[in-house]
Design a protein around this motif. Structure first.
Motif, PDB file in Angstrom:
ATOM      1  N   ILE A   1       0.841  -1.201   0.000  1.00 48.79           N
ATOM      2  CA  ILE A   1       0.000   0.000   0.000  1.00 48.79           C
ATOM      3  C   ILE A   1       0.878   1.254   0.000  1.00 48.79           C
TER       4      ILE A   1
ATOM      5  N   LEU B   1      -3.673   2.929   3.947  1.00 47.60           N
ATOM      6  CA  LEU B   1      -2.415   2.715   4.671  1.00 47.60           C
ATOM      7  C   LEU B   1      -2.615   2.939   6.163  1.00 47.60           C
TER       8      LEU B   1
ATOM      9  N   GLU C   1      -4.253  -0.125   7.545  1.00 46.37           N
ATOM     10  CA  GLU C   1      -3.335  -1.265   7.621  1.00 46.37           C
ATOM     11  C   GLU C   1      -2.309  -1.063   8.736  1.00 46.37           C
TER      12      GLU C   1
END
Length: 119
Positions: free
Chosen positions: A77, A102, A105
């Motif tokens: 990402i 992002l 994550e």
């Protein structure tokens, strides 16, 4: 340290990288929470400014740290964001929507790191 299923980072690969020292792994992962908070702030600031080169620099740094943790999805990402920013023309102004995947994550990696450390 606990065995288990980790999908957002690979503690066994990290352990291998650090010469099978569980103490060193715990130390590295213990600093991740502080790093995480700063990384999230840096991402948000770069995106809020709409500055593609600044966001490219931040995502490059974030990607490097995440690669060391073997956080493959987060690395992908970050790489995508970094590439988009580097290839963009002057009319591209990133926003918080660009970094949302992002950020999510990173939160998932942090959650797994905490689980690992708690075990």
């Amino acid at each position: 340290m606990p065995q288990g299923s980790y999908t957002h980072f690979d503690p066994q690969a990290l352990l291998h990288d650090l010469f099978d020292s569980e103490e060193v792994v715990a130390s590295v992962l213990g600093t991740f929470a502080d790093w995480h908070d700063g990384a999230q702030s840096d991402l948000k600031a770069a995106a809020a400014s709409g500055d593609a080169p600044a966001l490219a620099r931040v995502t490059h740094t974030v990607r490097g740290t995440l690669a060391q943790l073997h956080a493959r999805n987060a690395v992908e990402i970050a790489q995508g964001i970094e590439s988009r920013c580097k290839q963009a023309d002057a009319n591209y102004h990133p926003s918080e929507a660009d970094i949302a995947p992002l950020q999510q994550e990173l939160q998932a990696v942090l959650a797994e790191v905490k689980i690992y450390l708690a075990g």
